[in-house]
Design an enzyme around this catalytic site. Structure first.
Site, mmCIF file in Angstrom:
data_model
loop_
_atom_site.group_PDB
_atom_site.id
_atom_site.type_symbol
_atom_site.label_atom_id
_atom_site.label_comp_id
_atom_site.label_asym_id
_atom_site.label_seq_id
_atom_site.Cartn_x
_atom_site.Cartn_y
_atom_site.Cartn_z
ATOM 1 N N HIS A 1 -14.966 10.890 -2.365
ATOM 2 C CA HIS A 1 -15.021 9.711 -3.232
ATOM 3 C C HIS A 1 -16.140 9.857 -4.253
ATOM 4 O O HIS A 1 -17.314 9.861 -3.882
ATOM 5 C CB HIS A 1 -15.345 8.460 -2.418
ATOM 6 C CG HIS A 1 -14.204 7.950 -1.597
ATOM 7 N ND1 HIS A 1 -14.241 6.738 -0.946
ATOM 8 C CD2 HIS A 1 -12.982 8.481 -1.325
ATOM 9 C CE1 HIS A 1 -13.098 6.555 -0.313
ATOM 10 N NE2 HIS A 1 -12.316 7.595 -0.508
ATOM 11 N N GLU B 1 -3.180 5.270 -5.861
ATOM 12 C CA GLU B 1 -3.121 4.696 -4.514
ATOM 13 C C GLU B 1 -3.032 3.171 -4.547
ATOM 14 O O GLU B 1 -3.732 2.527 -5.334
ATOM 15 C CB GLU B 1 -4.401 5.135 -3.785
ATOM 16 C CG GLU B 1 -4.538 4.614 -2.390
ATOM 17 C CD GLU B 1 -5.784 5.182 -1.716
ATOM 18 O OE1 GLU B 1 -6.267 6.259 -2.139
ATOM 19 O OE2 GLU B 1 -6.279 4.545 -0.790
ATOM 20 N N TYR C 1 -14.125 -2.769 -7.234
ATOM 21 C CA TYR C 1 -13.851 -2.050 -5.996
ATOM 22 C C TYR C 1 -14.587 -0.706 -5.932
ATOM 23 O O TYR C 1 -14.448 0.122 -6.823
ATOM 24 C CB TYR C 1 -12.335 -1.808 -5.832
ATOM 25 C CG TYR C 1 -12.053 -0.823 -4.740
ATOM 26 C CD1 TYR C 1 -12.360 -1.138 -3.410
ATOM 27 C CD2 TYR C 1 -11.562 0.440 -5.017
ATOM 28 C CE1 TYR C 1 -12.166 -0.218 -2.410
ATOM 29 C CE2 TYR C 1 -11.350 1.358 -4.012
ATOM 30 C CZ TYR C 1 -11.656 1.025 -2.709
ATOM 31 O OH TYR C 1 -11.484 1.940 -1.711
ATOM 32 N N GLU D 1 -8.171 12.476 3.144
ATOM 33 C CA GLU D 1 -9.407 11.788 2.725
ATOM 34 C C GLU D 1 -10.481 12.109 3.759
ATOM 35 O O GLU D 1 -10.236 11.995 4.966
ATOM 36 C CB GLU D 1 -9.133 10.284 2.673
ATOM 37 C CG GLU D 1 -10.288 9.448 2.196
ATOM 38 C CD GLU D 1 -9.936 7.953 2.162
ATOM 39 O OE1 GLU D 1 -9.096 7.517 2.981
ATOM 40 O OE2 GLU D 1 -10.490 7.235 1.323
ATOM 41 N N ASP E 1 -7.708 4.839 -6.804
ATOM 42 C CA ASP E 1 -7.280 3.796 -5.861
ATOM 43 C C ASP E 1 -7.363 2.422 -6.539
ATOM 44 O O ASP E 1 -8.443 1.995 -6.935
ATOM 45 C CB ASP E 1 -8.216 3.848 -4.637
ATOM 46 C CG ASP E 1 -7.733 2.995 -3.474
ATOM 47 O OD1 ASP E 1 -6.779 2.214 -3.663
ATOM 48 O OD2 ASP E 1 -8.323 3.104 -2.381
ATOM 49 N N HIS F 1 -5.382 8.262 5.752
ATOM 50 C CA HIS F 1 -6.611 7.508 5.504
ATOM 51 C C HIS F 1 -7.782 8.167 6.241
ATOM 52 O O HIS F 1 -7.631 8.600 7.375
ATOM 53 C CB HIS F 1 -6.392 6.091 6.054
ATOM 54 C CG HIS F 1 -7.443 5.102 5.696
ATOM 55 N ND1 HIS F 1 -7.973 4.233 6.616
ATOM 56 C CD2 HIS F 1 -8.048 4.827 4.522
ATOM 57 C CE1 HIS F 1 -8.859 3.449 6.020
ATOM 58 N NE2 HIS F 1 -8.918 3.783 4.756
ATOM 59 N N HIS G 1 -6.461 -0.286 -4.987
ATOM 60 C CA HIS G 1 -6.804 -1.173 -3.862
ATOM 61 C C HIS G 1 -6.023 -2.485 -3.895
ATOM 62 O O HIS G 1 -6.588 -3.583 -3.749
ATOM 63 C CB HIS G 1 -8.323 -1.426 -3.822
ATOM 64 C CG HIS G 1 -8.871 -1.357 -2.430
ATOM 65 N ND1 HIS G 1 -9.270 -2.461 -1.715
ATOM 66 C CD2 HIS G 1 -9.065 -0.312 -1.610
ATOM 67 C CE1 HIS G 1 -9.690 -2.097 -0.524
ATOM 68 N NE2 HIS G 1 -9.579 -0.790 -0.423
ATOM 69 N N ARG H 1 -0.070 7.218 3.724
ATOM 70 C CA ARG H 1 -1.508 7.133 3.998
ATOM 71 C C ARG H 1 -1.835 6.591 5.388
ATOM 72 O O ARG H 1 -2.998 6.323 5.702
ATOM 73 C CB ARG H 1 -2.150 6.192 2.962
ATOM 74 C CG ARG H 1 -2.030 6.657 1.553
ATOM 75 C CD ARG H 1 -3.276 7.365 1.092
ATOM 76 N NE ARG H 1 -4.467 6.554 1.116
ATOM 77 C CZ ARG H 1 -5.643 6.946 1.613
ATOM 78 N NH1 ARG H 1 -5.773 8.120 2.182
ATOM 79 N NH2 ARG H 1 -6.688 6.153 1.564
HETATM 80 C C1 GCO Z 1 -9.742 4.158 1.062
HETATM 81 C C2 GCO Z 1 -9.741 2.716 1.391
HETATM 82 C C3 GCO Z 1 -11.014 2.217 1.978
HETATM 83 C C4 GCO Z 1 -10.855 0.774 2.430
HETATM 84 C C5 GCO Z 1 -11.538 0.573 3.756
HETATM 85 C C6 GCO Z 1 -11.378 -0.816 4.292
HETATM 86 O O1 GCO Z 1 -8.891 4.539 0.275
HETATM 87 O O2 GCO Z 1 -10.550 4.882 1.615
HETATM 88 O O3 GCO Z 1 -9.198 1.960 0.370
HETATM 89 O O4 GCO Z 1 -12.084 2.442 1.132
HETATM 90 O O5 GCO Z 1 -11.372 -0.106 1.514
HETATM 91 O O6 GCO Z 1 -11.000 1.492 4.654
HETATM 92 O O7 GCO Z 1 -11.879 -0.905 5.582
HETATM 93 MG MG MG Z 2 -7.531 3.131 -0.321
#
Ligand code: GCO
Ligand code: MG
Length: 408
Positions: A122, A241, A160, A344, A215, A317, A217, A288
């Site tokens: 990230h 995403e 975010y 990830e 992302d 994830h 979100h 994911r």
């Molecule tokens: C990601 C997710 C996380 C979430 C988190 C919530 O892509 O890694 O969006 O950052 O926000 O897992 O608990």
């Molecule tokens: Mg995410």
């Protein structure tokens, strides 16, 4: 062979990891992760109060039947709390199976399909120059893929996954501390005007080779998500995403009809039924779902196979809330899955975390090299665990400028 006991530990360095240890009459034990971010005590209670008393005296080799028993037997089944609890048991039983067979899990799944698996990091920035610096740091470490998020000029809060202030902070992690959530303000139109050009600038600076992920979100409406996916097409993203909340799965058709940007969804999914329609209708490109909230290795293998039939690749994830135990389960699935895409990878990686979960899974140059040890290939130090206690936290909430509640 019998299960003689099981225990749940909640706590860890900077995260409330929920760790399950199942012990057997043959001295072999298995480990599982039930960490449900910011609601950690709930799967822990499900395990302790309901599932563990049922596990005692069961044959740990019967992981399929035990999974079916808990899932079908729950009546009020599915949902992240129950599935995280079932997932931890399933991981621990596979760990035991691997140790009994003296084989790493990837060999039990069908063997390695690749020597190492690509991961993404990230990169974050309060603004675009700050984000560019963050991406540069990951590229210099050898990462081939980076998720990029930055603050939007004029937006009241940073937004975010971005820091509140500009510059020099290194990696940013959302502040989940405290039981009262913090509030972020969201403005879709500002985001949609700014972000496509920012992504184009990133592509121009880093060139064609870097895999760029982004992302949203869950924050755009289906129409906005379709327009955004189309606008970022020239950037050639590796994936976009959660462009829109996935409860309304038909909405994904609108995105598909307007754009060829690859779509990744599923980090909040809990079962094959959440994935089924999106995969079968080929409305997404990456699935994911996580081994924890998805109910463990047993159901994830089925989802991977279903996805493979429809050209959907994996992108499990791996937020920092996943402990090295569930990450290890995913490393084994990633080593095997013929339709693996990317992983990830954000394990805290601190000396404290390594002491709590010793393992020899090795991440190097943006590639994960899975451990060859029997089972999951990760251990849990109970003496270290005794140092930590549960600290409640909360996800931030999101409101529009006029105060209307929105999706985090
Ligand atoms: C990601 C997710 C996380 C979430 C988190 C919530 O892509 O890694 O969006 O950052 O926000 O897992 O608990
Ligand atoms: Mg995410």
């Amino acid at each position: 062979m019998k299960i003689t006991g099981a225990k749940v530990f909640v706590g860890g360095p900077g995260k409330n990891y929920v760790t399950l240890k199942i012990v057997t009459d043959q001295g072999v034990y298995g480990l599982g992760d039930a960490t449900l971010n910011n609601r950690e005590t709930l799967p822990a209670a499900y395990l302790t109060d309901y599932l563990i008393p049922n596990l005692i005296d069961m044959d740990p080799r019967k992981s399929e039947d035990i999974w079916q028993l808990f899932y079908r037997g729950a009546y009020f089944r599915r949902g992240p709390i129950a599935m995280a609890a079932f997932g931890a048991i399933d991981m621990a039983l596979w760990d035991i199976k691997g140790k009994l067979a003296n084989m790493p899990l990837y060999d039990l799944f069908g063997g390695k399909s690749r020597d190492s698996a690509m991961v993404y990091a990230h990169a974050t920035g309060a603004d675009l120059p700050d984000l560019m610096d963050s991406i540069t740091r990951y590229v210099e470490q050898g990462y081939k893929a980076v998720r990029v998020q930055c603050g939007i000029p004029g937006m009241a809060t940073a937004g975010y996954a971005v820091p509140e202030e500009v510059g020099g902070k290194g990696d940013y992690m959302t502040d989940f501390s405290g039981i009262i959530p913090k509030t972020e303000i969201w403005e879709a139109d500002r985001y949609m005007r700014y972000m496509p050009q920012a992504l184009a600038d990133i592509r121009a600076k880093f060139g064609q080779e870097l895999k760029i992920l982004h992302d949203v979100h869950h924050r755009l409406s289906p129409r906005e998500a379709a327009a955004f996916s189309k606008a970022v097409e020239p950037v050639d993203l590796y994936w976009l995403e959660d462009p829109t909340p996935a409860e309304d799965q038909d909405a994904l058709r609108l995105i598909r009809q307007h754009s060829t940007t690859p779509i990744a969804i599923g980090e909040v999914f809990n079962s094959v039924w959440d994935c089924n329609k999106l995969i079968k209708n080929e409305l997404i490109d990456f699935i994911r779902i996580a081994v924890t909230y998805g109910g463990g290795i047993t159901p994830l293998k089925r989802i991977v196979d279903l996805a493979g039939m429809h050209h959907v690749r994996t992108g499990f994830h791996g937020a920092p809330s996943h402990s090295p135990i569930s990450m290890a389960a995913q490393h084994h699935l990633n080593a095997w899955a013929p339709n693996f895409g990317i992983q990830e990878y954000l394990v805290l990686g601190t000396p404290e975390c390594d002491a709590l979960f010793p393992s020899d899974h090795v991440m190097q140059n943006g590639m994960m090299h899975v451990s060859d040890a029997p089972g999951l290939g990760v251990d849990f130090d109970e003496n270290e665990a005794a140092k930590y206690e549960f600290k409640p936290g909360s996800h931030p909430i999101v409101r529009l400028q006029d105060g209307t509640m929105w999706d985090y």
